[in-house]
Motif scaffolding. Structure first.
Motif, mmCIF file in Angstrom:
data_model
loop_
_atom_site.group_PDB
_atom_site.id
_atom_site.type_symbol
_atom_site.label_atom_id
_atom_site.label_comp_id
_atom_site.label_asym_id
_atom_site.label_seq_id
_atom_site.Cartn_x
_atom_site.Cartn_y
_atom_site.Cartn_z
ATOM 1 N N VAL B 155 1.073 -1.531 -0.198
ATOM 2 C CA VAL B 155 0.018 -0.120 -0.210
ATOM 3 C C VAL B 155 0.712 1.159 -0.027
ATOM 4 N N LYS B 157 -0.222 4.961 -0.662
ATOM 5 C CA LYS B 157 -1.018 5.834 0.155
ATOM 6 C C LYS B 157 -2.302 5.518 0.489
ATOM 7 N N SER B 158 -2.765 5.684 1.142
ATOM 8 C CA SER B 158 -4.158 5.628 1.724
ATOM 9 C C SER B 158 -4.508 6.691 2.528
ATOM 10 N N LYS B 159 -5.875 6.815 2.450
ATOM 11 C CA LYS B 159 -6.346 8.146 3.511
ATOM 12 C C LYS B 159 -6.589 7.629 5.045
ATOM 13 N N PRO B 161 -3.581 6.662 7.540
ATOM 14 C CA PRO B 161 -2.541 6.666 7.767
ATOM 15 C C PRO B 161 -1.597 5.228 8.034
ATOM 16 N N SER B 162 -2.644 3.876 8.658
ATOM 17 C CA SER B 162 -2.280 2.505 9.147
ATOM 18 C C SER B 162 -2.166 2.114 8.356
ATOM 19 N N VAL B 164 -0.720 2.383 5.669
ATOM 20 C CA VAL B 164 0.496 2.295 4.490
ATOM 21 C C VAL B 164 1.736 1.827 4.799
ATOM 22 N N GLY B 165 1.975 0.812 4.030
ATOM 23 C CA GLY B 165 3.305 0.500 4.125
ATOM 24 C C GLY B 165 2.793 -0.943 4.114
#
Lengths: 363, 233
Positions: B155, B157-159, B161-162, B164-165
């Motif tokens: 992931v 980019k994501s709305k 934050p947890s 992401v990555g």
């Protein structure tokens, strides 16, 4: 029509005026000065004074240097070494240079160890760190604030939080900014900032000092107990504030009808002062230095002087993400956040704090 | 002779009726000797056989039992059985069946690495060999219809934050969700909406905008994608 109406609207601004005495126990002057972190310009006006007193002059020239670093990656600010060397031993202040608070990503380091990142939506979605939306977004949230406590992080370097933050700053989304840095060491340590950031092209700057003398100045008459002013006896704090702004911008205060630039005239009752000295320091100035300056100005009245009062004005950076403490600061049509002390000869003072549209009320 | 003709049709009763023993009084009156049941039965059978020479024994039995021969058949209008369509199970039933669940002991990253190798091979074949000079548009078009099970997605980019990555091998793709097993052997369920995933194949990095990708993998292969709306999250 709506556009015209919008253009004519004056953005909301707040002015908080309070009065107190320096000798008072609960006086908040120290706290307010120390929590206003990013100061851009400090000026003081001493009426009826030809030459600045020696101590003041020394203090003015000794406002410490500030540093400018280019392309500093963000992960350098969360290394254990940086935290131990600068953040813990003294008060270290940093702000990104030449970034607009309403458009770009801005980073600020506060002396209490908090790192504040004010990011736009796309950057925030890519870093993957938890933050909250800014209070001054419209319907669609375009700005997010992430707050990282460095003192807390330095206790436990193996914590998941620290690992995630360094992963985000080093691999996921490495961000680089031009920083303005200043450090006030506690204790007698020399400033080692130059050597620490030597591989990033650090430059040292001294704040610019401008001393000028204004002659034949109309000054309003003030009474320290009357904040709102009394008809025909003293002027109100608001009128003084406007007048001070006119003086600093060198406007003519005589309300000449032919004057195209300004039709402002000095509030009545006023007296004519033969001369007044106006001193301005511009740069990245630490709150500690301003505290010292304030104290020195209080001591100005230890000997009897002609002047009834002196003023000290401090303006903050328009692009700083915080105003006082950690209150969020934004830029709508003007990003001002400033405060002004009026010091009377009986150690009374007036304090006026002004903020612009996208700001919280000053404390 | 007393015959009871009230009930016809059922065999054993008929027999009892025919072979009913005479009462003593009647026997004395008519001067009939009681031959015994078995002898009487045999006698009747022989008599019937002689009387109907052309019939098979079976036909005789049928005649005796008065079976009707059906000439035309009008079945009664039965209630139509509900035609069993192969509709499949609803999502709730599928979840209850737990057919598609992955048990915790099977959630190991190392188990699925061969699957990833397979997928890489599949993609290479699909794009006719991934040379450095292949056009990205072609890879894009092929990936839109390709099956992504076994790919390593992460992931970007994501709305939220947890999310992401999160990186791992894709195990299941449903309409709204990707199920991924990460290197730490954890099964993560990531909703597709408001996320941007990145898939890397042999030096080509593709970004998948999850909001536009909300179809079942089986339906996606037949779907024509249009560039509509904004790709802003």
């Amino acid at each position: 029509m709506a556009t015209l109406r919008r253009l004519r609207e004056v953005p909301r601004h707040l002015l908080v005026c309070e009065k107190s005495n320096f000798g008072h126990d609960k006086s908040r002057h120290r706290h307010l000065v120390e929590t206003h972190y990013h100061n851009y310009r400090v000026s003081f006006l001493i009426p009826e004074c030809g030459i600045l007193p020696k101590e003041l002059k020394n203090l003015v020239t000794e406002t410490g240097p500030y540093y400018f670093v280019k392309n500093l990656p963000l992960h350098e600010l969360i290394t254990q070494e940086f935290i131990n060397t600068f953040v813990k031993k003294g008060s270290c202040c940093a702000l990104t240079y030449n970034t607009n608070i309403d458009e770009d990503n801005t980073v600020a380091l506060l002396p209490n160890g908090k790192l504040i990142l004010s990011l736009d939506k796309d950057t925030y979605e890519e870093t993957g760190l938890q933050g909250h939306p800014s209070r001054y977004s419209g319907r669609k949230i375009m700005k997010f604030i992430i707050s990282i406590d460095l003192m807390d992080l330095s206790f436990n370097l193996d914590s998941k939080k620290y690992k995630r933050i360094s992963w985000s700053f080093k691999e996921k989304k490495p961000l680089k900014f031009n920083f303005l840095l200043a450090w006030h060491p506690t204790g007698m340590e020399e400033s080692t900032m130059m050597s620490y950031f030597s591989n990033y092209g650090i430059q040292e700057h001294q704040p610019k000092i401008a001393v000028s003398m204004v002659t034949d100045l109309q000054c309003p008459v003030l009474q320290s107990s009357e904040l709102r002013g009394k008809l025909e006896v003293a002027c109100s704090a608001r009128e003084l504030f406007d007048w001070l702004g006119a003086v600093f911008s060198n406007a003519d205060l005589n309300n000449e009808p032919s004057n195209f630039i300004s039709t402002y005239c000095c509030p009545q009752p006023s007296t004519l002062m033969a001369k007044a000295s106006l001193c301005t320091i511009t740069g990245f100035i630490l709150p500690e230095k301003i505290c010292l300056l304030l104290e020195q100005l209080c001591h100005y009245f230890n000997e009897p002087k002609l002047a009834p009062w002196v003023t000290l004005t401090v303006q903050g950076f328009a692009d700083s993400p915080v105003s006082w403490r950690e209150n969020e600061h934004g830029f709508q049509k003007g990003g001002e956040h400033l405060y002004n002390f009026v010091i009377f000869n009986n150690q009374d003072y007036w304090l006026q704090m002004a903020v612009g549209a996208n700001d919280d009320c000053p404390p | 002779m007393e015959t009871s003709s009230e009930r016809t049709g059922s065999g054993p009763r008929m027999e009892r009726a025919i072979y009913h023993a005479l009462s003593q009084k009647e026997a004395r009156e008519l001067d009939v000797q009681h031959p015994g049941t078995q002898r009487a039965e045999a006698f009747v059978r022989a008599f019937l056989k002689r009387s109907t020479p052309g019939m098979s024994p079976r036909a005789r039995e049928d005649q005796l039992q008065r079976k009707a021969v059906v000439l035309e058949y009008f079945p009664r209008r039965k209630r139509k059985e509900a035609k069993k369509k192969s509709r499949g199970l609803s999502a709730r039933q599928r979840r209850e069946l737990r057919l598609f669940d992955i048990k915790p002991e099977q959630q190991r990253y190392s188990l699925f690495l061969p699957l990833h190798e397979l997928w890489k091979q599949y993609i290479r074949d699909l794009c006719n060999g991934l040379k450095p000079d292949t056009q990205p548009q072609m890879i894009q078009a092929k990936l839109l219809k390709a099956d992504l099970h076994g790919a390593i997605v992460s992931v970007t980019k994501s709305k939220c934050p947890s999310y992401v990555g999160v990186t791992g091998i894709l195990l299941q793709e449903t309409k709204h969700v990707f199920k991924i097993v990460t290197k730490e052997d954890r099964l993560k369920v990531i909703p597709k909406r408001d996320c941007v995933f990145s898939v890397e194949t042999d030096g080509f990095l593709s970004y998948i905008y999850g909001s536009k990708f909300q179809f079942r993998s089986s339906e996606r292969s037949a779907k024509k994608f249009k560039a509509k709306g904004t790709i802003d999250l």
